[in-house]
Structure formats: C-alpha cells, structure tokens
Design a protein around this motif. Structure first.
Motif, PDB file in Angstrom:
ATOM      1  N   GLY A  73       0.819  -1.209   0.000  1.00  0.00           N
ATOM      2  CA  GLY A  73       0.000   0.000   0.000  1.00  0.00           C
ATOM      3  C   GLY A  73       0.845   1.248   0.000  1.00  0.00           C
ATOM      4  N   ALA A  74       2.144   1.088  -0.269  1.00  0.00           N
ATOM      5  CA  ALA A  74       3.018   2.263  -0.289  1.00  0.00           C
ATOM      6  C   ALA A  74       3.912   2.181  -1.501  1.00  0.00           C
ATOM      7  N   LYS A  75       3.356   2.430  -2.649  1.00  0.00           N
ATOM      8  CA  LYS A  75       4.148   2.329  -3.871  1.00  0.00           C
ATOM      9  C   LYS A  75       5.303   3.307  -3.873  1.00  0.00           C
ATOM     10  N   SER A  76       5.172   4.337  -3.075  1.00  0.00           N
ATOM     11  CA  SER A  76       6.254   5.323  -3.029  1.00  0.00           C
ATOM     12  C   SER A  76       7.346   4.899  -2.052  1.00  0.00           C
ATOM     13  N   SER A  77       7.082   3.837  -1.325  1.00  0.00           N
ATOM     14  CA  SER A  77       8.055   3.433  -0.309  1.00  0.00           C
ATOM     15  C   SER A  77       9.013   2.384  -0.848  1.00  0.00           C
ATOM     16  N   SER A  78       9.233   2.418  -2.125  1.00  0.00           N
ATOM     17  CA  SER A  78      10.121   1.419  -2.727  1.00  0.00           C
ATOM     18  C   SER A  78      11.487   1.445  -2.058  1.00  0.00           C
ATOM     19  N   ARG A  79      11.895   2.607  -1.639  1.00  0.00           N
ATOM     20  CA  ARG A  79      13.209   2.727  -1.004  1.00  0.00           C
ATOM     21  C   ARG A  79      13.223   2.021   0.330  1.00  0.00           C
ATOM     22  N   ALA A  80      12.180   2.200   1.081  1.00  0.00           N
ATOM     23  CA  ALA A  80      12.112   1.543   2.387  1.00  0.00           C
ATOM     24  C   ALA A  80      12.168   0.035   2.204  1.00  0.00           C
ATOM     25  N   VAL A  81      11.531  -0.458   1.155  1.00  0.00           N
ATOM     26  CA  VAL A  81      11.562  -1.902   0.887  1.00  0.00           C
ATOM     27  C   VAL A  81      12.997  -2.339   0.643  1.00  0.00           C
ATOM     28  N   GLY A  82      13.695  -1.580  -0.139  1.00  0.00           N
ATOM     29  CA  GLY A  82      15.090  -1.911  -0.424  1.00  0.00           C
ATOM     30  C   GLY A  82      15.903  -1.910   0.852  1.00  0.00           C
ATOM     31  N   TYR A  83      15.648  -0.973   1.700  1.00  0.00           N
ATOM     32  CA  TYR A  83      16.388  -0.907   2.958  1.00  0.00           C
ATOM     33  C   TYR A  83      16.060  -2.106   3.834  1.00  0.00           C
ATOM     34  N   ALA A  84      14.840  -2.545   3.756  1.00  0.00           N
ATOM     35  CA  ALA A  84      14.438  -3.717   4.535  1.00  0.00           C
ATOM     36  C   ALA A  84      15.267  -4.917   4.108  1.00  0.00           C
ATOM     37  N   MET A  85      15.529  -5.017   2.841  1.00  0.00           N
ATOM     38  CA  MET A  85      16.325  -6.121   2.332  1.00  0.00           C
ATOM     39  C   MET A  85      17.738  -6.051   2.889  1.00  0.00           C
ATOM     40  N   ASN A  86      18.145  -4.854   3.191  1.00  0.00           N
ATOM     41  CA  ASN A  86      19.481  -4.670   3.736  1.00  0.00           C
ATOM     42  C   ASN A  86      19.635  -5.478   5.018  1.00  0.00           C
ATOM     43  N   ALA A  87      18.578  -5.574   5.765  1.00  0.00           N
ATOM     44  CA  ALA A  87      18.619  -6.331   7.020  1.00  0.00           C
ATOM     45  C   ALA A  87      18.001  -7.707   6.842  1.00  0.00           C
ATOM     46  N   ALA A  88      17.713  -8.067   5.627  1.00  0.00           N
ATOM     47  CA  ALA A  88      17.063  -9.355   5.358  1.00  0.00           C
ATOM     48  C   ALA A  88      17.963 -10.498   5.808  1.00  0.00           C
ATOM     49  N   HIS A  89      19.228 -10.399   5.476  1.00  0.00           N
ATOM     50  CA  HIS A  89      20.152 -11.479   5.842  1.00  0.00           C
ATOM     51  C   HIS A  89      20.346 -11.546   7.339  1.00  0.00           C
ATOM     52  N   SER A  90      19.877 -10.513   8.015  1.00  0.00           N
ATOM     53  CA  SER A  90      20.022 -10.465   9.467  1.00  0.00           C
ATOM     54  C   SER A  90      18.850 -11.180  10.138  1.00  0.00           C
ATOM     55  N   GLN A  91      17.848 -11.449   9.363  1.00  0.00           N
ATOM     56  CA  GLN A  91      16.656 -12.105   9.898  1.00  0.00           C
ATOM     57  C   GLN A  91      16.904 -13.595  10.107  1.00  0.00           C
ATOM     58  N   LYS A  92      16.172 -14.160  10.993  1.00  0.00           N
ATOM     59  CA  LYS A  92      16.302 -15.606  11.256  1.00  0.00           C
ATOM     60  C   LYS A  92      15.874 -16.400  10.010  1.00  0.00           C
ATOM     61  N   PRO A  93      14.610 -16.237   9.595  1.00  0.00           N
ATOM     62  CA  PRO A  93      14.197 -16.906   8.349  1.00  0.00           C
ATOM     63  C   PRO A  93      14.871 -16.248   7.171  1.00  0.00           C
ATOM     64  N   LYS A  94      15.739 -16.934   6.552  1.00  0.00           N
ATOM     65  CA  LYS A  94      16.454 -16.328   5.420  1.00  0.00           C
ATOM     66  C   LYS A  94      15.469 -15.836   4.372  1.00  0.00           C
ATOM     67  N   VAL A  95      15.682 -14.661   3.957  1.00  0.00           N
ATOM     68  CA  VAL A  95      14.792 -14.066   2.961  1.00  0.00           C
ATOM     69  C   VAL A  95      15.437 -14.138   1.576  1.00  0.00           C
ATOM     70  N   PRO A  96      14.745 -14.706   0.620  1.00  0.00           N
ATOM     71  CA  PRO A  96      15.280 -14.816  -0.745  1.00  0.00           C
ATOM     72  C   PRO A  96      15.370 -13.460  -1.415  1.00  0.00           C
ATOM     73  N   ALA A  97      16.226 -12.621  -0.894  1.00  0.00           N
ATOM     74  CA  ALA A  97      16.345 -11.276  -1.453  1.00  0.00           C
ATOM     75  C   ALA A  97      16.880 -11.325  -2.875  1.00  0.00           C
ATOM     76  N   HIS A  98      17.443 -12.448  -3.256  1.00  0.00           N
ATOM     77  CA  HIS A  98      17.984 -12.546  -4.612  1.00  0.00           C
ATOM     78  C   HIS A  98      16.858 -12.565  -5.638  1.00  0.00           C
ATOM     79  N   ARG A  99      15.641 -12.799  -5.172  1.00  0.00           N
ATOM     80  CA  ARG A  99      14.509 -12.777  -6.105  1.00  0.00           C
ATOM     81  C   ARG A  99      13.906 -11.393  -6.199  1.00  0.00           C
ATOM     82  N   VAL A 100      14.468 -10.482  -5.486  1.00  0.00           N
ATOM     83  CA  VAL A 100      13.945  -9.113  -5.521  1.00  0.00           C
ATOM     84  C   VAL A 100      14.894  -8.233  -6.310  1.00  0.00           C
ATOM     85  N   LEU A 101      14.381  -7.686  -7.366  1.00  0.00           N
ATOM     86  CA  LEU A 101      15.208  -6.821  -8.217  1.00  0.00           C
ATOM     87  C   LEU A 101      14.509  -5.488  -8.401  1.00  0.00           C
TER      88      LEU A 101
END
Length: 113
Positions: A35-63
């Motif tokens: 619901g925040a199409k303008s928050s694309s940057r925040a999403v990218g930043y979230a990926m920055n900490a993705a590898h820090s999460q317990k459940p590994k996040v397939p950030a490689h599928r996010v481009l």
DNA sequence: GTAATGACCTTGG
DNA sequence: ACCAAGGCCATTA
C-alpha cells in the motif's frame, strides 16, 4: 534502537518469502502491495537487514524495476545473487534478468484477492 | 533535532 | 525518445 522487526519489514519479508521459485519481483511491486508504492526505497532498505533475519529471505529474487541485480553487492558474495537466480533457471546477463516479464511475479496480482 | 545516504520509482524538460 | 530532478520511507551520523 527501534525493533528492526517492524510490521513494514516483516511484511516485506513475508512477501519476498512467498515468491515462488524461478520468479522475481521488484521493490516497487512489494511496496505497492503493502500500500506504499512510493516506499520502494524503504523496501530496499528492509532487504538490507534481510540477511540479518532468522528466516532467510530470498532477497535474490527481488530486483529493481529494470530487472537489474542492484543489490548483488550487498550479498555475502556478488556471485551469490546471480548464481542463485541461475539455479532458478533464470538467465542473467550483465547483472540483468532476461525474460523478466516471463519470470516476473507481481504480489498485487498473484496475492490479489 | 537536522542532515545525509540508500538494494527505488515517477514525472518533467 | 533521452536526460535530469524530485519524492517517499526508514536508518544512521
């Protein structure tokens, strides 16, 4: 510091984890689904900490919108992202996913109700 | 509390 | 069609 496990982050992780194998999506698509199409940057930043999460996040599928592996440099190794995508039967060239449209997975459409 | 950065996207000239 | 600037969200200095 504020809990990095905010709803926004968790939401992003959830969507990314829901990405089927051999499929890729963009930050804007996830942001739009949240619901925040303008928050694309925040999403990218979230990926920055993705590898820090317990459940590994397939950030490689996010481009990005262009299908470029913009964040490959943030992985454990720059080859990790490309290799993972290649293992998904996704062809990569010049850090760009080929047949992006064919492998494109839009949460707003797939997860749309 | 203000300023700057970042795995981005949209719009204007 | 191409190039440039702005905007939005969150985090860090």
């Amino acid at each position: 510091m504020a809990n990095t496990n905010n709803d926004f982050f968790e939401q992003v992780y959830q969507v990314v984890r829901l990405i089927p194998k051999g499929k890729v999506t963009s930050y804007g698509a996830i942001a739009n689904y949240l619901g925040a199409k303008s928050s694309s940057r925040a999403v990218g930043y979230a990926m920055n900490a993705a590898h820090s999460q317990k459940p590994k996040v397939p950030a490689h599928r996010v481009l990005n919108r262009n299908g470029q592996l913009t964040g490959k440099h943030h992985f454990e190794t720059p080859y990790q992202m490309q290799e993972l995508l290649e293992k998904e039967k996704i062809k990569i060239e010049n850090d760009t996913v080929l047949d992006l449209k064919k492998h494109y997975w839009d949460p707003t459409i797939e997860l749309a109700l």
